[in-house]
Design a protein around this motif. Sequence first.
Motif, PDB file in Angstrom:
ATOM      1  N   THR A 155      23.038  24.766  78.892  1.00 54.93           N
ATOM      2  CA  THR A 155      22.149  23.626  79.088  1.00 54.93           C
ATOM      3  C   THR A 155      22.901  22.359  79.486  1.00 54.93           C
ATOM      4  O   THR A 155      22.552  21.706  80.480  1.00 54.93           O
ATOM      5  CB  THR A 155      21.320  23.363  77.817  1.00 54.93           C
ATOM      6  N   LYS A 156      23.920  22.002  78.745  1.00 60.18           N
ATOM      7  CA  LYS A 156      24.642  20.754  79.003  1.00 60.18           C
ATOM      8  C   LYS A 156      25.276  20.756  80.398  1.00 60.18           C
ATOM      9  O   LYS A 156      25.122  19.807  81.168  1.00 60.18           O
ATOM     10  CB  LYS A 156      25.707  20.535  77.936  1.00 60.18           C
ATOM     11  N   LYS A 157      25.985  21.822  80.731  1.00 59.06           N
ATOM     12  CA  LYS A 157      26.625  21.935  82.048  1.00 59.06           C
ATOM     13  C   LYS A 157      25.581  21.964  83.167  1.00 59.06           C
ATOM     14  O   LYS A 157      25.750  21.334  84.203  1.00 59.06           O
ATOM     15  CB  LYS A 157      27.496  23.183  82.145  1.00 59.06           C
ATOM     16  N   PHE A 158      24.513  22.699  82.957  1.00 63.90           N
ATOM     17  CA  PHE A 158      23.477  22.806  83.973  1.00 63.90           C
ATOM     18  C   PHE A 158      22.910  21.424  84.301  1.00 63.90           C
ATOM     19  O   PHE A 158      22.776  21.058  85.462  1.00 63.90           O
ATOM     20  CB  PHE A 158      22.346  23.734  83.505  1.00 63.90           C
ATOM     21  N   LYS A 159      22.606  20.650  83.273  1.00 66.77           N
ATOM     22  CA  LYS A 159      21.998  19.333  83.484  1.00 66.77           C
ATOM     23  C   LYS A 159      22.972  18.325  84.087  1.00 66.77           C
ATOM     24  O   LYS A 159      22.536  17.347  84.698  1.00 66.77           O
ATOM     25  CB  LYS A 159      21.404  18.828  82.186  1.00 66.77           C
ATOM     26  N   GLN A 160      24.265  18.571  83.956  1.00 66.88           N
ATOM     27  CA  GLN A 160      25.253  17.696  84.590  1.00 66.88           C
ATOM     28  C   GLN A 160      25.196  17.803  86.112  1.00 66.88           C
ATOM     29  O   GLN A 160      25.469  16.834  86.811  1.00 66.88           O
ATOM     30  CB  GLN A 160      26.672  18.062  84.153  1.00 66.88           C
ATOM     31  N   VAL A 203      14.541  27.324  92.095  1.00 66.17           N
ATOM     32  CA  VAL A 203      15.502  28.420  92.113  1.00 66.17           C
ATOM     33  C   VAL A 203      15.564  29.160  90.774  1.00 66.17           C
ATOM     34  O   VAL A 203      15.622  30.386  90.729  1.00 66.17           O
ATOM     35  CB  VAL A 203      16.915  27.905  92.489  1.00 66.17           C
ATOM     36  N   GLY A 204      15.567  28.423  89.681  1.00 66.13           N
ATOM     37  CA  GLY A 204      15.813  29.018  88.376  1.00 66.13           C
ATOM     38  C   GLY A 204      14.684  29.833  87.788  1.00 66.13           C
ATOM     39  O   GLY A 204      14.904  30.916  87.247  1.00 66.13           O
ATOM     40  N   LEU A 205      13.468  29.331  87.867  1.00 67.09           N
ATOM     41  CA  LEU A 205      12.361  30.003  87.192  1.00 67.09           C
ATOM     42  C   LEU A 205      12.153  31.463  87.585  1.00 67.09           C
ATOM     43  O   LEU A 205      11.847  32.286  86.723  1.00 67.09           O
ATOM     44  CB  LEU A 205      11.065  29.199  87.348  1.00 67.09           C
ATOM     45  N   PRO A 206      12.337  31.829  88.845  1.00 68.32           N
ATOM     46  CA  PRO A 206      12.192  33.254  89.170  1.00 68.32           C
ATOM     47  C   PRO A 206      13.222  34.151  88.465  1.00 68.32           C
ATOM     48  O   PRO A 206      13.006  35.357  88.344  1.00 68.32           O
ATOM     49  CB  PRO A 206      12.394  33.298  90.689  1.00 68.32           C
ATOM     50  N   MET A 207      14.311  33.568  87.997  1.00 65.27           N
ATOM     51  CA  MET A 207      15.343  34.353  87.312  1.00 65.27           C
ATOM     52  C   MET A 207      15.160  34.373  85.802  1.00 65.27           C
ATOM     53  O   MET A 207      15.911  35.032  85.096  1.00 65.27           O
ATOM     54  CB  MET A 207      16.728  33.800  87.665  1.00 65.27           C
ATOM     55  N   GLN A 208      14.152  33.661  85.290  1.00 59.25           N
ATOM     56  CA  GLN A 208      13.925  33.646  83.848  1.00 59.25           C
ATOM     57  C   GLN A 208      13.396  34.996  83.399  1.00 59.25           C
ATOM     58  O   GLN A 208      12.438  35.522  83.955  1.00 59.25           O
ATOM     59  CB  GLN A 208      12.947  32.545  83.444  1.00 59.25           C
ATOM     60  N   ILE A 209      14.044  35.541  82.354  1.00 60.60           N
ATOM     61  CA  ILE A 209      13.629  36.848  81.833  1.00 60.60           C
ATOM     62  C   ILE A 209      13.105  36.764  80.413  1.00 60.60           C
ATOM     63  O   ILE A 209      12.617  37.753  79.866  1.00 60.60           O
ATOM     64  CB  ILE A 209      14.776  37.872  81.911  1.00 60.60           C
ATOM     65  N   GLY A 210      13.236  35.591  79.784  1.00 64.14           N
ATOM     66  CA  GLY A 210      12.768  35.471  78.415  1.00 64.14           C
ATOM     67  C   GLY A 210      13.122  34.137  77.800  1.00 64.14           C
ATOM     68  O   GLY A 210      13.498  33.189  78.502  1.00 64.14           O
ATOM     69  N   ILE A 229      21.670  30.782  78.927  1.00 63.49           N
ATOM     70  CA  ILE A 229      20.564  30.087  78.270  1.00 63.49           C
ATOM     71  C   ILE A 229      20.544  28.650  78.786  1.00 63.49           C
ATOM     72  O   ILE A 229      21.591  28.002  78.842  1.00 63.49           O
ATOM     73  CB  ILE A 229      20.764  30.065  76.741  1.00 63.49           C
ATOM     74  N   VAL A 230      19.363  28.168  79.152  1.00 62.17           N
ATOM     75  CA  VAL A 230      19.165  26.767  79.520  1.00 62.17           C
ATOM     76  C   VAL A 230      17.861  26.324  78.858  1.00 62.17           C
ATOM     77  O   VAL A 230      16.804  26.924  79.102  1.00 62.17           O
ATOM     78  CB  VAL A 230      19.092  26.551  81.043  1.00 62.17           C
ATOM     79  N   ASP A 231      17.947  25.314  78.025  1.00 58.30           N
ATOM     80  CA  ASP A 231      16.768  24.780  77.322  1.00 58.30           C
ATOM     81  C   ASP A 231      15.993  25.869  76.574  1.00 58.30           C
ATOM     82  O   ASP A 231      14.758  25.881  76.593  1.00 58.30           O
ATOM     83  CB  ASP A 231      15.834  24.055  78.298  1.00 58.30           C
ATOM     84  N   GLY A 232      16.705  26.783  75.947  1.00 57.11           N
ATOM     85  CA  GLY A 232      16.057  27.821  75.156  1.00 57.11           C
ATOM     86  C   GLY A 232      15.446  28.946  75.972  1.00 57.11           C
ATOM     87  O   GLY A 232      14.801  29.833  75.423  1.00 57.11           O
TER      88      GLY A 232
END
Length: 85
Positions: free
Chosen positions: A52-57, A67-74, A21-24
């Motif tokens: 979220t916290k680790k990702f934004k670091q 890169v990330g948005l194509p992997m979003q499933i929900g 999960i990143v930003d909900g």
Amino acid sequence: MKSFTIEEVAQHNKPNDLWIIVDGKVFDLTDFVSEHPGGKKVLVKIAGKDATKKFKQFHNDAIMQRVGLPMQIGVIGDADGRARL
């Protein structure tokens, strides 16, 4: 977009079935594990969790868009689509 609970995401916590999960938002990184520049171990540590916290670091917004948005499933939400973080 499909809604998931935090508990549902938590079940996907292995290298061959890895969601975060990143930003909900919920991302399926299963096919990306071996390609991650930081290595597989980094992703396995946060598998099934809110990253979220680790990702934004370590990443900027451009990485998420490219890169990330194509992997979003929900998203994380209840039956009404409201966030439950």
